[in-house]
Scaffold this motif. Structure first.
Motif, short mmCIF file in Angstrom:
data_model
loop_
_atom_site.label_atom_id
_atom_site.label_comp_id
_atom_site.label_asym_id
_atom_site.label_seq_id
_atom_site.Cartn_x
_atom_site.Cartn_y
_atom_site.Cartn_z
N ALA A 59 -9.58 17.64 -29.55
CA ALA A 59 -10.18 16.78 -30.59
C ALA A 59 -10.00 17.47 -31.94
N GLU A 60 -8.75 17.59 -32.37
CA GLU A 60 -8.43 18.38 -33.56
C GLU A 60 -9.24 17.96 -34.79
N ILE A 61 -9.30 16.67 -35.05
CA ILE A 61 -10.07 16.22 -36.22
C ILE A 61 -10.44 14.75 -36.05
N GLY A 62 -11.61 14.40 -36.52
CA GLY A 62 -12.06 13.02 -36.41
C GLY A 62 -11.95 12.28 -37.74
N GLY A 63 -12.61 11.15 -37.83
CA GLY A 63 -12.61 10.39 -39.07
C GLY A 63 -11.27 9.74 -39.38
N GLY A 64 -11.14 9.28 -40.62
CA GLY A 64 -9.94 8.57 -41.03
C GLY A 64 -8.82 9.49 -41.46
N PHE A 65 -8.55 10.50 -40.70
CA PHE A 65 -7.53 11.49 -41.06
C PHE A 65 -6.13 10.88 -41.09
N VAL A 66 -5.84 10.00 -40.14
CA VAL A 66 -4.52 9.38 -40.06
C VAL A 66 -4.54 7.94 -40.53
N SER A 69 -7.27 4.50 -41.71
CA SER A 69 -8.60 4.17 -42.25
C SER A 69 -9.35 3.13 -41.44
N SER A 70 -8.92 2.83 -40.24
CA SER A 70 -9.62 1.84 -39.40
C SER A 70 -11.07 2.25 -39.18
N THR A 71 -11.94 1.24 -39.04
CA THR A 71 -13.37 1.52 -38.85
C THR A 71 -13.89 1.04 -37.50
N THR A 72 -13.04 0.39 -36.69
CA THR A 72 -13.43 -0.04 -35.35
C THR A 72 -12.28 0.21 -34.39
N LYS A 73 -12.58 0.21 -33.10
CA LYS A 73 -11.54 0.39 -32.10
C LYS A 73 -10.51 -0.74 -32.18
N GLU A 74 -11.00 -1.96 -32.30
CA GLU A 74 -10.09 -3.10 -32.33
C GLU A 74 -9.13 -3.01 -33.52
N VAL A 117 -3.25 -1.69 -35.22
CA VAL A 117 -2.17 -1.13 -36.03
C VAL A 117 -0.97 -0.74 -35.17
N PHE A 118 -1.14 -0.74 -33.85
CA PHE A 118 -0.02 -0.47 -32.96
C PHE A 118 0.88 -1.69 -32.78
N GLY A 119 0.46 -2.83 -33.35
CA GLY A 119 1.27 -4.03 -33.26
C GLY A 119 1.50 -4.45 -31.83
N GLU A 120 2.77 -4.62 -31.45
CA GLU A 120 3.10 -5.08 -30.10
C GLU A 120 2.72 -4.07 -29.02
N LEU A 121 2.37 -2.86 -29.44
CA LEU A 121 1.95 -1.83 -28.49
C LEU A 121 0.43 -1.79 -28.34
N LYS A 122 -0.26 -2.77 -28.91
CA LYS A 122 -1.72 -2.77 -28.93
C LYS A 122 -2.32 -2.64 -27.54
N ASP A 132 -11.43 1.47 -19.93
CA ASP A 132 -12.62 0.75 -19.46
C ASP A 132 -13.38 0.07 -20.59
N GLY A 133 -12.93 0.28 -21.81
CA GLY A 133 -13.56 -0.36 -22.97
C GLY A 133 -14.92 0.18 -23.33
N ASN A 134 -15.28 1.38 -22.84
CA ASN A 134 -16.63 1.90 -23.09
C ASN A 134 -16.67 3.19 -23.91
N LYS A 135 -15.54 3.61 -24.44
CA LYS A 135 -15.54 4.85 -25.22
C LYS A 135 -16.03 4.59 -26.64
N GLU A 136 -16.72 5.57 -27.20
CA GLU A 136 -17.18 5.47 -28.58
C GLU A 136 -15.98 5.52 -29.52
N PHE A 137 -16.09 4.80 -30.63
CA PHE A 137 -14.99 4.77 -31.60
C PHE A 137 -14.66 6.16 -32.10
N ALA A 138 -15.66 7.00 -32.31
CA ALA A 138 -15.43 8.35 -32.83
C ALA A 138 -14.52 9.15 -31.91
N GLU A 139 -14.71 8.99 -30.60
CA GLU A 139 -13.87 9.72 -29.65
C GLU A 139 -12.43 9.19 -29.66
N VAL A 140 -12.29 7.87 -29.65
CA VAL A 140 -10.95 7.28 -29.67
C VAL A 140 -10.21 7.69 -30.94
N GLN A 141 -10.92 7.68 -32.05
CA GLN A 141 -10.32 8.05 -33.32
C GLN A 141 -9.88 9.51 -33.33
#
Length: 269
Positions: free
Chosen positions: A73-80, A82-87, A92-97, A107-116
Motif C-alpha cells: 500500500a505504497e500511497i493512498g489518496g488521489g496520487f494517480v 482524482s476519483s472519489t468513488t470506486k465506480e 477510467v479503465f474504459g473497456e477494461l472496467k 466481492d464489491g465490499n472493499k473500502e474505497f481507500a483500500e482500492v485506491q
C-alpha cells in the motif's frame, strides 16, 4: 517561461540565476489547486535520450542482477487519479472496467481507500517492477521480486491497508528501532524482529553473492514470466515464495498502460 530565450551563455546564466522556487513552482502541483506533478529527467536528446521503459524494451539496460519489489500500500489518496468513488475509479479503465473491478474488488465490499491505495501502488510501483523484472530476465539476468505486506506492530492502526512507502527500509537495513522515518517506535515485537532478521539477511546475501537465499531463510524463487514467482513478506510475518497474488491486478494495469490516455493524471514509470 520566465522570459528566458535562446541557447547562448547569457540564457544559461539567466537560468542558473533563477531561485529554486521558480524552477519547481513552489510545490508539486501544476498551479494552485492543480493536479500533482513531479520533477524528473528531461528527454533533451543529448544527456537523456530515451525513457527507461524504451531502453528496457530494447535490451539496453545494464547487464546486472536485479532485486526489485514494492510495499502493498505504497500511497493512498488521489496520487494517480482524482476519483472519489470506486465506480468512478473503475470507469477510467474504459473497456477494461469490468476486468479492473473483478481484480480489485471481486466481492464489491472493499473500502474505497483500500482500492485506491492498491491502484496507486500497482500503477506506479508494482507493475513497473514486474515489467523491469521481465526485461532483465529477457537478457538472461536473474531477477528476484518481492512484495512487502508486513505491518510492524506499532503501526497496525495507522496502516490498515498495508505498509506504506518506505516502510520496508528499516527492515531491510536492520534499523527498526530507529522507526524508519516514523519516529522512535515502541520496543519491536518478536515478530517484528524476525521479519527484520529475514529481510536483512536476504539483502546482505544478494549484495554478497547475487542470490538472496541462504541458511535459515525461506526459499526466494527466481522470477520469470512463465512462473511469475515472487517472495511475499506476509501480514502474519511469514516470508513465502509463491505465484504473485496480485497478478490479476497487474495484468489489467499492464493493459491500461498500453492505452495510457485512458487514465489521466497518472504517475509514471
Amino acid at each position: 517561461m520566465h522570459g528566458i530565450e535562446g541557447t547562448d551563455a547569457a540564457a544559461l546564466a539567466k537560468l542558473r540565476a533563477l531561485p529554486v522556487v521558480d524552477i519547481v513552482g513552489g510545490g508539486e502541483t501544476d498551479g494552485q489547486g492543480g493536479p500533482r506533478i513531479y520533477p524528473g529527467p528531461i528527454l533533451d536528446g543529448k544527456f537523456v535520450v530515451e525513457t527507461a521503459e524504451k531502453a528496457y524494451k530494447a535490451g539496453r539496460q545494464a547487464k546486472v542482477l536485479l532485486m526489485i519489489g514494492n510495499n502493498s500500500a505504497e500511497i493512498g489518496g488521489g496520487f494517480v487519479n482524482s476519483s472519489t468513488t470506486k465506480e468512478e475509479l473503475f470507469s477510467v479503465f474504459g473497456e477494461l472496467k469490468d476486468e479492473a473491478k473483478a481484480a480489485y474488488d471481486p466481492d464489491g465490499n472493499k473500502e474505497f481507500a483500500e482500492v485506491q491505495a492498491r491502484f496507486n501502488t500497482d500503477w506506479v510501483w508494482a507493475e513497473p517492477a514486474r515489467f523491469s523484472a521481465r526485461a532483465f530476465t529477457a537478457i538472461d539476468e536473474p531477477a528476484y521480486v518481492f512484495l512487502f505486506d508486513y505491518v510492524p506492530s506499532y503501526m497496525a492502526e495507522r496502516a490498515p491497508c498495508g505498509p506504506g512507502h518506505g516502510t520496508d527500509i528499516s527492515f531491510a537495513f536492520n534499523i527498526l528501532e530507529q522507526g524508519g522515518g516514523f519516529g522512535p517506535p515502541p520496543t519491536p515485537s518478536a515478530e517484528d524482529k524476525e521479519v527484520t532478521r529475514m529481510m536483512n539477511a536476504y539483502w546482505i546475501n544478494f549484495a554478497k553473492t547475487g542470490d538472496p537465499n541462504g541458511k535459515g531463510l525461506p526459499k526466494w524463487p527466481l522470477n520469470n514470466p512463465k512462473t511469475n514467482q515472487i517472495l511475499e513478506f506476509q501480514r502474519d510475518g511469514k516470508a513465502v515464495g509463491e505465484t504473485d497474488p496480485t497478478k490479476a491486478r497487474l495484468n489489467v494495469i499492464e493493459k491500461a498502460m498500453k492505452s495510457r490516455d485512458k487514465i489521466q493524471n497518472r504517475g509514471g514509470i
